[in-house]
Design a protein around this motif. Structure first.
Motif, PDB file in Angstrom:
ATOM      1  N   VAL A  39       0.844  -1.189   0.000  1.00 44.73           N
ATOM      2  CA  VAL A  39       0.000   0.000   0.000  1.00 44.73           C
ATOM      3  C   VAL A  39       0.886   1.247   0.000  1.00 44.73           C
ATOM      4  CG1 VAL A  39      -1.686   1.302   1.347  1.00 44.73           C
ATOM      5  CG2 VAL A  39      -1.933  -1.180   1.093  1.00 44.73           C
ATOM      6  N   ALA A  40       1.957   1.209   0.764  1.00 40.15           N
ATOM      7  CA  ALA A  40       2.871   2.359   0.820  1.00 40.15           C
ATOM      8  C   ALA A  40       3.511   2.614  -0.545  1.00 40.15           C
ATOM      9  CB  ALA A  40       3.947   2.128   1.880  1.00 40.15           C
ATOM     10  N   TRP A  41       3.946   1.550  -1.211  1.00 36.60           N
ATOM     11  CA  TRP A  41       4.542   1.685  -2.547  1.00 36.60           C
ATOM     12  C   TRP A  41       3.551   2.348  -3.491  1.00 36.60           C
ATOM     13  CZ3 TRP A  41       3.436   0.265  -7.488  1.00 36.60           C
ATOM     14  CH2 TRP A  41       4.472   0.300  -8.420  1.00 36.60           C
ATOM     15  N   LEU A  42       2.307   1.861  -3.479  1.00 37.04           N
ATOM     16  CA  LEU A  42       1.294   2.409  -4.367  1.00 37.04           C
ATOM     17  C   LEU A  42       0.972   3.866  -4.015  1.00 37.04           C
ATOM     18  CD1 LEU A  42      -0.706   2.113  -6.664  1.00 37.04           C
ATOM     19  CD2 LEU A  42      -2.328   1.110  -5.028  1.00 37.04           C
ATOM     20  N   ALA A  43       0.836   4.164  -2.738  1.00 35.41           N
ATOM     21  CA  ALA A  43       0.504   5.527  -2.311  1.00 35.41           C
ATOM     22  C   ALA A  43       1.549   6.535  -2.788  1.00 35.41           C
ATOM     23  CB  ALA A  43       0.368   5.589  -0.794  1.00 35.41           C
ATOM     24  N   LEU A  62       1.612   4.507 -14.626  1.00 37.99           N
ATOM     25  CA  LEU A  62       1.013   3.577 -13.671  1.00 37.99           C
ATOM     26  C   LEU A  62      -0.500   3.541 -13.868  1.00 37.99           C
ATOM     27  CD1 LEU A  62       1.290   1.752 -11.107  1.00 37.99           C
ATOM     28  CD2 LEU A  62       0.825   3.826  -9.787  1.00 37.99           C
ATOM     29  N   ARG A  63      -1.047   2.349 -13.945  1.00 39.21           N
ATOM     30  CA  ARG A  63      -2.493   2.163 -13.979  1.00 39.21           C
ATOM     31  C   ARG A  63      -2.870   1.251 -12.821  1.00 39.21           C
ATOM     32  NH1 ARG A  63      -1.529   5.604 -16.699  1.00 39.21           N
ATOM     33  NH2 ARG A  63      -2.125   6.082 -18.817  1.00 39.21           N
ATOM     34  N   PRO A 104      -8.155   5.527  -5.478  1.00 42.31           N
ATOM     35  CA  PRO A 104      -8.286   6.730  -6.311  1.00 42.31           C
ATOM     36  C   PRO A 104      -7.641   6.553  -7.687  1.00 42.31           C
ATOM     37  CG  PRO A 104      -7.638   7.330  -4.092  1.00 42.31           C
ATOM     38  CD  PRO A 104      -7.555   5.825  -4.177  1.00 42.31           C
ATOM     39  N   GLY A 105      -8.399   6.897  -8.720  1.00 44.07           N
ATOM     40  CA  GLY A 105      -7.896   6.820 -10.088  1.00 44.07           C
ATOM     41  C   GLY A 105      -7.960   5.440 -10.715  1.00 44.07           C
ATOM     42  N   SER A 106      -8.445   4.464  -9.987  1.00 43.51           N
ATOM     43  CA  SER A 106      -8.490   3.117 -10.545  1.00 43.51           C
ATOM     44  C   SER A 106      -9.636   2.967 -11.537  1.00 43.51           C
ATOM     45  CB  SER A 106      -8.637   2.075  -9.430  1.00 43.51           C
ATOM     46  OG  SER A 106      -9.891   2.200  -8.780  1.00 43.51           O
ATOM     47  N   THR A 107      -9.486   1.982 -12.414  1.00 44.69           N
ATOM     48  CA  THR A 107     -10.530   1.629 -13.365  1.00 44.69           C
ATOM     49  C   THR A 107     -11.031   0.227 -13.025  1.00 44.69           C
ATOM     50  OG1 THR A 107      -8.892   0.776 -14.923  1.00 44.69           O
ATOM     51  CG2 THR A 107      -9.585   3.074 -15.205  1.00 44.69           C
ATOM     52  N   PHE A 108     -12.156  -0.158 -13.610  1.00 38.44           N
ATOM     53  CA  PHE A 108     -12.745  -1.469 -13.329  1.00 38.44           C
ATOM     54  C   PHE A 108     -12.635  -2.359 -14.560  1.00 38.44           C
ATOM     55  CE2 PHE A 108     -16.357  -4.417 -13.351  1.00 38.44           C
ATOM     56  CZ  PHE A 108     -16.074  -5.109 -12.191  1.00 38.44           C
ATOM     57  N   TRP A 109     -12.037  -3.542 -14.395  1.00 36.88           N
ATOM     58  CA  TRP A 109     -11.892  -4.531 -15.466  1.00 36.88           C
ATOM     59  C   TRP A 109     -12.883  -5.647 -15.166  1.00 36.88           C
ATOM     60  CZ3 TRP A 109      -7.333  -4.896 -18.881  1.00 36.88           C
ATOM     61  CH2 TRP A 109      -7.358  -6.016 -19.722  1.00 36.88           C
ATOM     62  N   ASP A 117       4.708  -0.882 -21.780  1.00 36.07           N
ATOM     63  CA  ASP A 117       5.631  -0.343 -20.775  1.00 36.07           C
ATOM     64  C   ASP A 117       4.921   0.238 -19.547  1.00 36.07           C
ATOM     65  OD1 ASP A 117       4.512   1.777 -22.145  1.00 36.07           O
ATOM     66  OD2 ASP A 117       6.352   2.967 -22.142  1.00 36.07           O
ATOM     67  N   THR A 118       3.620   0.005 -19.422  1.00 33.42           N
ATOM     68  CA  THR A 118       2.851   0.532 -18.295  1.00 33.42           C
ATOM     69  C   THR A 118       2.978  -0.379 -17.084  1.00 33.42           C
ATOM     70  OG1 THR A 118       1.228   1.426 -19.855  1.00 33.42           O
ATOM     71  CG2 THR A 118       0.542   1.258 -17.553  1.00 33.42           C
ATOM     72  N   ARG A 119       3.190   0.212 -15.926  1.00 32.01           N
ATOM     73  CA  ARG A 119       3.117  -0.546 -14.674  1.00 32.01           C
ATOM     74  C   ARG A 119       1.649  -0.662 -14.308  1.00 32.01           C
ATOM     75  NH1 ARG A 119       7.670   1.744 -10.518  1.00 32.01           N
ATOM     76  NH2 ARG A 119       9.156   0.087 -10.985  1.00 32.01           N
TER      77      ARG A 119
END
Length: 113
Positions: free
Chosen positions: A8-12, A20-21, A50-55, A91-93
């Protein structure tokens, strides 16, 4: 990062970075302990990173591959179109998560590999 896990810290620290997606791959298994009274898309709209999309793992699947079994992997064309819709390039994380912990996100992670 090749180990497949992000804290969570890495993502934050990285939310909002251009390459990043964050993708919510929540899926609820009907008639099981993993069932939910709401649809996964509804759960995503109510609470998400925040900013996430739904697959949608059910919508993005190859129903013709095995008509008697649901939840098939997508065709390459389906996958490519959905990845583009989420802004995912080679090349997207990508950080995949689900609202059950580690239930359906590994399916998307495997598909992305």
């Amino acid at each position: 990062m090749r180990n497949g896990l992000a804290s969570v810290a890495w993502l934050a620290e990285r939310l909002g970075q251009a390459n990043l997606r964050v993708v919510d791959a929540t899926w609820f298994l009907p008639s099981s302990p993993f069932a939910s009274p709401v649809a996964a898309r509804t759960a995503h709209a109510a609470a998400r990173v925040p900013g996430s999309t739904f697959w949608d793992l059910d919508e993005v699947s190859d129903a013709a591959a095995a008509p008697s079994t649901p939840h098939n992997l997508p065709t390459p064309a389906q996958f490519a179109a959905e990845a583009r819709r989420h802004g995912i390039a080679p090349d997207t994380r990508v950080v995949c998560y689900d609202q059950l912990g580690v239930f359906s996100a590994p399916r998307l992670w495997h598909t992305l590999r």
